[in-house]
Every structure is written in structure tokens, then in C-alpha cells.
Design an enzyme around this catalytic site. Structure first.
Site, PDB file in Angstrom:
ATOM      1  N   SER A 173       7.272  -0.038  20.654  1.00  0.00           N
ATOM      2  CA  SER A 173       6.083   0.552  19.734  1.00  0.00           C
ATOM      3  C   SER A 173       4.930  -0.370  19.524  1.00  0.00           C
ATOM      4  O   SER A 173       3.802   0.107  19.195  1.00  0.00           O
ATOM      5  CB  SER A 173       6.626   0.843  18.327  1.00  0.00           C
ATOM      6  OG  SER A 173       6.909  -0.360  17.443  1.00  0.00           O
ATOM      7  N   SER A 230      11.019  -3.197  20.609  1.00  0.00           N
ATOM      8  CA  SER A 230       9.553  -2.909  20.394  1.00  0.00           C
ATOM      9  C   SER A 230       8.580  -4.056  20.806  1.00  0.00           C
ATOM     10  O   SER A 230       7.426  -3.711  21.074  1.00  0.00           O
ATOM     11  CB  SER A 230       9.144  -2.493  18.926  1.00  0.00           C
ATOM     12  OG  SER A 230       9.701  -0.936  19.044  1.00  0.00           O
ATOM     13  N   LYS A 239      -0.705  -6.623  15.500  1.00  0.00           N
ATOM     14  CA  LYS A 239      -0.169  -5.171  15.550  1.00  0.00           C
ATOM     15  C   LYS A 239      -0.247  -4.428  13.969  1.00  0.00           C
ATOM     16  O   LYS A 239      -0.310  -5.327  13.220  1.00  0.00           O
ATOM     17  CB  LYS A 239       1.453  -5.186  15.665  1.00  0.00           C
ATOM     18  CG  LYS A 239       2.307  -3.630  15.860  1.00  0.00           C
ATOM     19  CD  LYS A 239       3.479  -3.926  16.031  1.00  0.00           C
ATOM     20  CE  LYS A 239       4.288  -2.594  16.185  1.00  0.00           C
ATOM     21  NZ  LYS A 239       5.609  -2.760  16.547  1.00  0.00           N
TER      22      LYS A 239
END
Lengths: 505, 100
Positions: free
Chosen positions: A154, A178, A79
Site C-alpha cells: 500500500s 506494504s 506516506k
């Protein structure tokens, strides 16, 4: 699709160790897969192909010299919230476009030391704020089951990458859900470890008392292997817990082999709330039946303060965010706008922050500034911290009665891209199920349990549903035990792993 | 708390405190959204009474110290290479003082 990319991470690691394949071959296969589908999934913001191939060569060298670990040579997607030395890191924001960090996060450094091969940086909601990945300043990511749907957020890019076979494993961060919510919506496994057991050093901060790095995988065992590789005490993180890593890999193997006899499972009645889609409820109930068939004692448990988790979260997280994002001040790194000799430092800061932040980030900065401001601090922020105490007490009381708690991970299946409700409060309420474990710092996982009919009835593909498993602090292994047992039973019943049901891309 | 009203002036003030330039349109949007969020969170005031200790963290917070020894730091060139503006091997900041 190349057969290598079909293998689980555990299988691939074994194949590399025994010389059936090499890390260079596997990395090349994944880079080709990314080249073939990423335009459609939007999973990656940056692919670091040269670095990946160089690291793959090193990994193959380690295998030859007999110093390979359990995941040496296996590719991983990261990420974009993790700071990676010399590799673009943006946190999904225009503010950090073009930034090349001069240092490395502890977690990614640990994975590199363990011989994992970073493929690149994955798409995310800006500064990890959002639950659809549509707040990315660059582009939305798409759900591998239906490209017109959100993969969740997210950590949406990481979930899409694993779900679309662009990576066998991925790193995410979970502040209010998330990792768990995108895992559920994308039909993969995602784990939020106990807060403080995976280092936040070098993770671009959103809400420091909640942010928790964690793993994604296609199977429970793969997720456990990454969990073990990334975890452990870090003296560079003041909130890092100095305790041994929970034996998650062992638990994943045991759950798959032994079932759940003697285990008690609590269904949190407050998390079966309004807004829960019928299809999600049906798959959840079916999963409870599987748990019973595996020997678990399933009973209902009440956690009366969980329903206030949304309010507490949406005061605490923006408060911490407004403080954390003050570092984006146009001075030391990132964007600078209006520095023409005509504007003062304060004006340059304001103009820069206006240009660099998207609407969700601005909204939370303003909300946080309000909640912390003189006169309102006691009314909002301090009250939210008291709710947090009540939620932690609810967990403690529940875990005196049961070994784990379960709920649906998300109340809905993935919704259409571009059609997210514009009312932020309505979106925030969708996080009801994931927020309690975030506020209490306890471990929680999402494991896929089935496919639900699409309530909008405009999709041809049924969409994934996740089951959330919550355990006491530092007992992350219990999440893996239950998830692995459930996965093994369901794989046996359907004759294959869950993700194989996804349409070919 | 329930009758909290967020005015446009409040939002403009908060934006100034947060060093955020906001447009007139954004002020309208944020004011309405903040209003609805604050209305929702008002209920916690009735639950979270003063005798409950606030919990800022699930980890007991202690000051973490390390030996006062010289160690490696980030390379200056690498750090300055990422700055928006550099002059004479230093960060160049925008003008700090107003004309007056």
C-alpha cells in the site's frame, strides 16, 4: 534531471554539510522534479512546498551554526498514513479529505527534529489496504520503470516517489508487506523494522499488532540512515519497545566493505511456492550465487507453518481493522453524510461510512466483524493467533540454524494497472512471502537484485525483482549487513547503482 | 467449518453490526468473496490445536502508565475546527433518539 536529485541521501547530506549545496537548493530541485513528473507517477497526494522551503531554510541555518545531524537538510516524502500537523492527511480515503490534523506523529516529529525536510504526503491504498495502490480513493500511483504498471502497495506512492527521483527518501508503513512489496516492484530498498521499534503514535491504524512504520531509500545506506533517524522508544505508544536502536548504519557500512564470510543464510523452501514467476526465480537464484561468492554459507531451511500465514493474516488484520475503523463514525472528524434532521445518529453513521469507505475497506470491515462475532471468535480469530505462535516458533527454530532467512520478496514482477485480479483471495495469496515476518514481528527488508523479463511480454522494459532478507527480532542490523554486501557486489558488477537502469521520466 | 455458508442475510446483518450501509449488489459480491476466503482459511483449524497458546502480539503487553500530572492537551479551537459540525463550542452530533 538536476544533478542534486541524482545524489544519494548520504551524498546530499554531506554536500549540504560541507557547503557544496544548500538544503534550499536541494528542496527546490526536488520540488521542480515533482512538478515535472508527478502527474505521470501519481506519487504525491499533497505537496507542501511552502513548509518544505521554510524547513529547508531552518536546516541551512543549523548547518551554519554547526548543529547539523547525519541527514539535516535532506528532503523526505511521507506516506499519507502519518498524521502531520496542519498538513492534509487522508490515508488515501475520501473519509478524511480536507482533514488538517491538530497533532503530529512521533516519527515525522523526530525527522523534523533531525532537520529532514518533508516534501509532502504520498499516495497509498485506502487505510493501507491493498497491494497495487489502486485502492487509493484519489488516483493510482504508477511504477517508475513502466508507467502502465503498479508500483505495488500500500505504500505505492512512497515507492514511486523514491523510484522516480521525486524524493531521495520516503516513509512507509508495512502491515503485511506494504513496504517490502512496493520496494521490490519499484526497484528500491524498503525495510520493515522489528515491530515496536518505530513508533505508531500518529500513524492512522489499520491492524495495530502488525502496523510497522519503516524507511525507503535508493541505496541500503540511505535506508539505514532514515531507519536510525526515525526509530527509538516512544512512551506515547504502548507497544513501543524500550531497547537501543539496532546499529543499522554501521552494519550497512560494514557489509559493503567486508562481505559475508562466516554468515549462514537460510533459503525458506516454503516461500519458493507455486505462483513464483520463472524470471523472479532466476534472479533470486543468481542473487544466492552472489551471496555465496561473498563468503556466505547458503542452505535450505524449512518453516512448515509459513504457508498458513495468509490465512492467519486475513483473519487477524481485518479483525483489528474492523475495530480500528470504528473511530470513523462521523462525529468528531472527517466526513458526515445524511445529517439533515431526518436521520438518526445510527443512520448518519451508516450512510457516512458507506460514502466514505471504498470496497476493499468495506470487505475487510465485514470480514473482521464476522471473524470477531460471537460464535466464530474461537473458530477464526483465536485459531489465527495460534498460527501466529507456530510461525514465531518456526522463525525461532530457523534462527538456531542460520543468521538470516531469504526469499523472493514478491512472486511476480509488477502487474499492469487496471488489470489486478478481481478475486481478492488470489491477490491475498501474493502476500505469502512477506506475511510471516509481519505476524512474528521480526525485521525484514527488500533489496533489488535484478531485472526479469516480463512474462506478459507486452512491456518493453524488464522489471525489477527484490530479495527479502529476514532476521531475528531486534537484529535489524543483519538485514542491512547482507543487503549492503549484496548491493556492493552487484553495483561493482554492473558498474552503477540499480535504479540508474530505470528509464528516464 | 469447511461447509460454512455465508448467506445474503448474514452479510446484511454483519453490515448492520459494522454500521455500514451496503447496496444489494455489494451484498452479493461480499457474500461470494467471504465464502471463498473462509473456505481457504478453514485449513488452519486442523493445524492450530488447542494446546498452542494464542499470540496476539510479539511485544509483551503491559499497561503503560504515566504520572497523574496535568499536561498540555490539544487546543480546543484546533480540534473543533476539524469536526463535521460544531454548536456552541461543542461537537454537534446527529439526532440520537428516534421520533417515538
Amino acid at each position: 534531471m538536476n544533478e542534486i536529485t541524482r545524489m544519494s541521501a548520504a551524498e546530499l547530506a554531506a554536500a549540504i554539510r560541507t557547503g557544496q549545496t544548500t538544503s534550499v537548493e536541494a528542496t527546490t530541485a526536488y520540488l521542480e522534479r515533482i512538478a515535472a513528473v508527478d502527474e505521470r507517477t501519481g506519487a504525491f497526494l499533497h505537496v507542501s512546498a511552502d513548509l518544505a522551503l521554510a524547513r529547508a531554510k531552518d536546516a541551512d541555518e543549523r548547518v551554519r551554526s554547526g548543529t547539523a545531524g547525519p541527514l539535516t537538510g535532506v528532503p523526505v516524502a511521507v506516506k499519507d498514513a502519518f498524521v502531520t500537523r496542519g498538513v492534509p492527511t487522508t490515508a488515501g480515503s475520501r473519509f478524511l479529505e480536507g482533514w488538517l490534523p491538530p497533532y503530529e506523529s512521533t516519527v515525522t516529529a523526530r525527522l523534523a527534529d533531525a532537520g529532514l525536510v518533508m516534501l509532502g504526503k504520498t499516495n497509498m491504498d485506502e487505510f493501507a489496504m491493498g497491494s497495487t495502490n489502486e485502492n487509493s480513493a484519489y488516483r493510482p500511483a504508477a511504477n517508475p520503470w513502466n508507467l502502465q504498471r503498479t508500483p505495488g502497495g500500500s505504500s505505492g506512492g512512497s515507492a514511486a516517489a523514491v523510484g522516480a527521483y521525486e524524493a531521495p527518501l520516503a516513509l512507509g508503513t508495512d502491515t503485511g508487506g506494504s513496504i517490502r512489496q512496493p520496494a521490490a516492484l519499484s526497484g528500491i530498498v524498503g525495510m520493515k523494522p522489528t515491530y515496536g521499534t518505530s513508533s505508531r503514535y500518529g500513524v492512522i491504524a489499520f491492524s495495530s499488532s502488525l502496523d510497522t512504520p519503516g524507511p525507503f531509500g535508493r541505496t541500503v545506506l540511505d535506508t539505514a540512515l532514515l531507519h536510525e533517524a526515525m526509530s527509538g522508544h516512544d512512551p506515547r505508544d504502548a507497544t513501543s519497545i524500550d531497547a537501543p536502536v539496532s546499529p543499522v548504519v554501521q552494519a550497512a557500512r560494514r557489509g559493503a566493505a567486508d562481505g559475508l564470510a562466516g554468515l549462514t543464510v537460510g533459503v525458506v523452501s516454503e516461500l519458493l511456492a507455486e505462483g513464483l514467476e520463472d524470471g523472479v526465480r532466476a534472479e533470486f537464484d543468481a542473487a544466492l550465487d552472489v551471496l555465496r561468492s561473498l563468503g556466505a554459507d547458503v542452505r535450505e531451511v524449512s518453516c512448515p507453518h509459513f504457508r498458513h500465514g495468509v490465512s492467519a493474516y486475513y483473519l487477524i488484520a481485518p479483525s483489528e481493522a474492523s475495530s480500528n475503523l470504528a473511530r470513523f463514525d462521523s462525529v468528531r472528524y472527517g466526513l458526515r453524510v445524511g445529517d439533515d434532521g431526518e436521520h438518526s445518529l445510527e443512520e448518519v453513521m451508516s450512510l457516512t461510512r458507506e460514502a466514505g469507505f471504498g470496497p476493499e475497506v468495506k470487505r475487510r470491515i465485514i470480514l473482521g466483524t464476522y471473524a470477531l462475532s460471537a460464535g466464530y471468535h474461537d473458530e477464526f480469530y483465536a485459531q489465527a493467533l495460534r498460527i501466529r505462535t507456530l510461525i514465531a516458533r518456526d522463525f525461532a527454530a530457523a534462527f538456531e540454524q542460520v543468521d538470516v532467512l531469504v526469499s523472493p520478496t514478491a512472486p511476480t514482477v509488477a502487474y499492469p494497472l487496471g488489470k489486478a485480479n478481481t478475486d481478492p483471495l488470489a491477490i491475498y495469496l501474493l502476500d505469502l512471502t512477506t506475511l510471516p515476518a509481519s505476524l512474528a514481528g521480526t525485521p525484514a527488508m527488500s533489496v533489488p537484485v535484478g531485472l526479469a523479463d516480463d512474462p506478459l511480454e507486452d512491456g518493453e522494459q524488464r522489471l525489477p525483482v527484490g530479495l527479502q532478507i529476514m532476521a531475528p527480532e531486534l537484529r535489524d542490523d543483519r538485514c542491512y549487513l547482507v543487503a549492503a554486501a549484496l548491493e556492493a557486489a552487484q553495483d561493482a558488477a554492473r558498474g552503477g547503482v540499480f535504479l540508474e537502469g530505470a528509464p528516464a521520466l | 467449518m469447511a461447509d460454512q455458508k455465508i448467506s445474503r442475510a448474514d452479510v446484511a446483518h454483519l453490515a448492520r453490526l459494522a454500521r455500514l450501509e451496503v447496496t444489494s449488489e455489494e451484498i452479493d459480491i461480499f457474500a461470494a468473496q467471504l465464502e471463498s476466503i473462509l473456505e481457504h482459511v478453514a485449513a488452519i483449524g486442523e493445524v492450530a490445536t488447542g494446546d498452542i497458546p494464542p499470540m496476539s502480539h510479539n511485544v509483551p503487553m503491559t499497561n503503560v502508565m504515566r504520572p497523574d500530572a496535568v499536561g498540555a492537551s490539544l487546543a480546543r479551537d484546533e480540534v473543533l475546527a476539524q469536526a463535521p459540525a460544531v454548536e456552541q463550542d461543542r461537537f454537534r452530533v446527529p439526532r440520537i433518539l428516534d421520533e417515538e
